[in-house]
Design a protein around this motif. Structure first.
Motif, PDB file in Angstrom:
ATOM      1  N   MET A   1       0.848  -1.198   0.000  1.00 48.81           N
ATOM      2  CA  MET A   1       0.000   0.000   0.000  1.00 48.81           C
ATOM      3  C   MET A   1       0.888   1.253   0.000  1.00 48.81           C
ATOM      4  N   SER A   2       0.593   2.207  -0.865  1.00 45.50           N
ATOM      5  CA  SER A   2       1.412   3.407  -0.903  1.00 45.50           C
ATOM      6  C   SER A   2       1.039   4.343   0.250  1.00 45.50           C
ATOM      7  N   ASP A   3       1.971   5.231   0.613  1.00 46.28           N
ATOM      8  CA  ASP A   3       1.773   6.090   1.781  1.00 46.28           C
ATOM      9  C   ASP A   3       0.518   6.951   1.693  1.00 46.28           C
ATOM     10  N   ASP A   4       0.173   7.411   0.463  1.00 45.03           N
ATOM     11  CA  ASP A   4      -0.944   8.338   0.356  1.00 45.03           C
ATOM     12  C   ASP A   4      -2.309   7.658   0.398  1.00 45.03           C
ATOM     13  N   THR A   5      -2.349   6.340   0.503  1.00 49.86           N
ATOM     14  CA  THR A   5      -3.648   5.678   0.605  1.00 49.86           C
ATOM     15  C   THR A   5      -3.843   5.012   1.964  1.00 49.86           C
ATOM     16  N   GLY A   6      -2.821   5.001   2.802  1.00 49.16           N
ATOM     17  CA  GLY A   6      -2.858   4.248   4.058  1.00 49.16           C
ATOM     18  C   GLY A   6      -4.001   4.609   4.976  1.00 49.16           C
ATOM     19  N   ASP A   7      -4.232   5.897   5.190  1.00 48.53           N
ATOM     20  CA  ASP A   7      -5.253   6.316   6.147  1.00 48.53           C
ATOM     21  C   ASP A   7      -6.484   6.881   5.457  1.00 48.53           C
ATOM     22  N   VAL A   8      -6.692   6.514   4.204  1.00 51.56           N
ATOM     23  CA  VAL A   8      -7.724   7.196   3.430  1.00 51.56           C
ATOM     24  C   VAL A   8      -9.127   6.967   3.996  1.00 51.56           C
ATOM     25  N   ILE A   9      -9.386   5.788   4.554  1.00 50.26           N
ATOM     26  CA  ILE A   9     -10.731   5.532   5.085  1.00 50.26           C
ATOM     27  C   ILE A   9     -10.965   6.341   6.361  1.00 50.26           C
ATOM     28  N   ASP A  10      -9.950   6.390   7.236  1.00 50.11           N
ATOM     29  CA  ASP A  10     -10.077   7.226   8.444  1.00 50.11           C
ATOM     30  C   ASP A  10     -10.240   8.690   8.066  1.00 50.11           C
ATOM     31  N   GLU A  11      -9.437   9.149   7.111  1.00 49.04           N
ATOM     32  CA  GLU A  11      -9.528  10.555   6.681  1.00 49.04           C
ATOM     33  C   GLU A  11     -10.909  10.853   6.111  1.00 49.04           C
ATOM     34  N   LEU A  12     -11.415   9.942   5.290  1.00 45.92           N
ATOM     35  CA  LEU A  12     -12.736  10.135   4.689  1.00 45.92           C
ATOM     36  C   LEU A  12     -13.805  10.213   5.771  1.00 45.92           C
ATOM     37  N   PHE A  13     -13.710   9.329   6.770  1.00 40.09           N
ATOM     38  CA  PHE A  13     -14.714   9.341   7.837  1.00 40.09           C
ATOM     39  C   PHE A  13     -14.662  10.656   8.614  1.00 40.09           C
ATOM     40  N   VAL A  15     -13.788  13.560   7.371  1.00 43.19           N
ATOM     41  CA  VAL A  15     -14.424  14.568   6.506  1.00 43.19           C
ATOM     42  C   VAL A  15     -15.949  14.428   6.580  1.00 43.19           C
ATOM     43  N   ILE A  16     -16.447  13.204   6.554  1.00 46.27           N
ATOM     44  CA  ILE A  16     -17.900  12.970   6.629  1.00 46.27           C
ATOM     45  C   ILE A  16     -18.457  13.532   7.941  1.00 46.27           C
ATOM     46  N   GLU A  17     -17.757  13.280   9.046  1.00 47.79           N
ATOM     47  CA  GLU A  17     -18.209  13.797  10.342  1.00 47.79           C
ATOM     48  C   GLU A  17     -18.202  15.328  10.356  1.00 47.79           C
ATOM     49  N   ASP A  18     -17.199  15.890   9.704  1.00 49.69           N
ATOM     50  CA  ASP A  18     -17.129  17.359   9.612  1.00 49.69           C
ATOM     51  C   ASP A  18     -18.307  17.907   8.811  1.00 49.69           C
ATOM     52  N   ARG A  19     -18.625  17.265   7.676  1.00 45.66           N
ATOM     53  CA  ARG A  19     -19.758  17.711   6.849  1.00 45.66           C
ATOM     54  C   ARG A  19     -21.068  17.594   7.628  1.00 45.66           C
ATOM     55  N   THR A  29     -22.030  15.402   0.640  1.00 45.28           N
ATOM     56  CA  THR A  29     -22.186  14.651   1.900  1.00 45.28           C
ATOM     57  C   THR A  29     -23.218  15.333   2.792  1.00 45.28           C
ATOM     58  N   ALA A  30     -23.093  16.652   2.939  1.00 47.92           N
ATOM     59  CA  ALA A  30     -24.053  17.394   3.766  1.00 47.92           C
ATOM     60  C   ALA A  30     -25.469  17.217   3.221  1.00 47.92           C
ATOM     61  N   SER A  31     -25.603  17.178   1.885  1.00 50.63           N
ATOM     62  CA  SER A  31     -26.944  17.033   1.293  1.00 50.63           C
ATOM     63  C   SER A  31     -27.579  15.695   1.657  1.00 50.63           C
ATOM     64  N   LEU A  32     -26.739  14.682   1.898  1.00 52.35           N
ATOM     65  CA  LEU A  32     -27.292  13.387   2.321  1.00 52.35           C
ATOM     66  C   LEU A  32     -27.835  13.477   3.757  1.00 52.35           C
ATOM     67  N   PHE A  33     -27.158  14.267   4.596  1.00 50.24           N
ATOM     68  CA  PHE A  33     -27.607  14.404   5.988  1.00 50.24           C
ATOM     69  C   PHE A  33     -28.872  15.246   6.115  1.00 50.24           C
ATOM     70  N   THR A  34     -29.125  16.100   5.113  1.00 56.50           N
ATOM     71  CA  THR A  34     -30.289  16.996   5.209  1.00 56.50           C
ATOM     72  C   THR A  34     -31.374  16.626   4.191  1.00 56.50           C
ATOM     73  N   HIS A  35     -31.211  15.496   3.536  1.00 54.88           N
ATOM     74  CA  HIS A  35     -32.113  15.120   2.439  1.00 54.88           C
ATOM     75  C   HIS A  35     -33.553  14.943   2.923  1.00 54.88           C
ATOM     76  N   GLU A  36     -34.483  15.385   2.084  1.00 58.15           N
ATOM     77  CA  GLU A  36     -35.899  15.267   2.475  1.00 58.15           C
ATOM     78  C   GLU A  36     -36.337  13.811   2.640  1.00 58.15           C
ATOM     79  N   LYS A  37     -35.630  12.902   1.983  1.00 57.04           N
ATOM     80  CA  LYS A  37     -35.953  11.471   2.128  1.00 57.04           C
ATOM     81  C   LYS A  37     -35.334  10.878   3.398  1.00 57.04           C
TER      82      LYS A  37
END
Ligand SMILES: N=c1c2ncn([C@@H]3O[C@H](COP(=O)(O)OP(=O)(O)OP(=O)(O)O)[C@@H](O)[C@H]3O)c2ncn1[C@@H]1O[C@H](COP(=O)(O)O)[C@@H](O)[C@H]1O
Length: 98
Positions: A1-13, A15-19, A29-37
Motif C-alpha cells: 500500500m502506498s503512503d498516500d492511501t494508508g489512512d484514506v478511510i479514516d480521513e474520509l470518515f 471529513v464525513i463527520e465534519d460535513r 455529503t451534507a446534502s445526504l444528511f439533510t435530504h428530504e428522504k
C-alpha cells in the motif's frame, strides 16, 4: 500500500463527520444528511451502487469495480455516521471474525 492511501478511510470518515456537523451548502455529503428522504437517500444510493458493482463484476471490468466499490464504501461510511456509529465499529466487527 502506498503512503498516500494508508489512512484514506479514516480521513474520509473524519471529513464525513465534519460535513455532518458544519453542513456546508456545496457539499454532497451534507446534502445526504439533510435530504428530504432522510436516511432513505443514502440507503437508495447503496442499493444503486451495489447493482452497478454487480454489473461491473459480471463484465470483469476491474476499473469500474474499483470505482463502484469506492462509491459503496463512501455511502456506507455516511450511513455509519448517520447512525452515530464509527468506522471503528466496522473494524471491531471484522477483527472479531479473525
Ligand atoms: N468519496 C466520495 C464520494 N463517492 C461518491 N460520491 C458522490 O456520490 C454520488 C454518486 O451518485 P451517482 O451514482 O448518482 O453519481 P454518478 O457520478 O452518476 O455515479 P457513478 O456513475 O460514478 O457511479 C456522486 O455525486 C458522487 O460525487 C462522493 N462524494 C464525496 N466523497 C468524498 O467526500 C468528500 C467530501 O465531499 P463533499 O461532501 O461533496 O464536500 C470528498 O472530498 C470525497 O473524499
Amino acid at each position: 500500500m502506498s503512503d498516500d492511501t494508508g489512512d484514506v478511510i479514516d480521513e474520509l470518515f473524519t471529513v464525513i463527520e465534519d460535513r455532518k456537523t458544519n453542513l456546508p451548502e456545496d457539499s454532497y455529503t451534507a446534502s445526504l444528511f439533510t435530504h428530504e428522504k432522510g436516511e432513505n437517500a443514502v440507503l437508495e444510493k447503496l442499493g444503486e451502487e451495489t447493482t452497478e458493482l454487480i454489473l461491473a463484476a459480471k463484465d470483469n471490468d476491474t476499473e469500474e469495480l474499483a470505482h463502484e466499490s469506492a462509491d459503496i464504501v463512501y455511502h456506507l461510511l455516511v450511513l455509519l455516521s448517520m447512525k452515530e456509529m464509527d468506522v471503528d465499529d466496522l473494524r471491531t466487527e471484522l477483527a472479531k471474525r479473525r
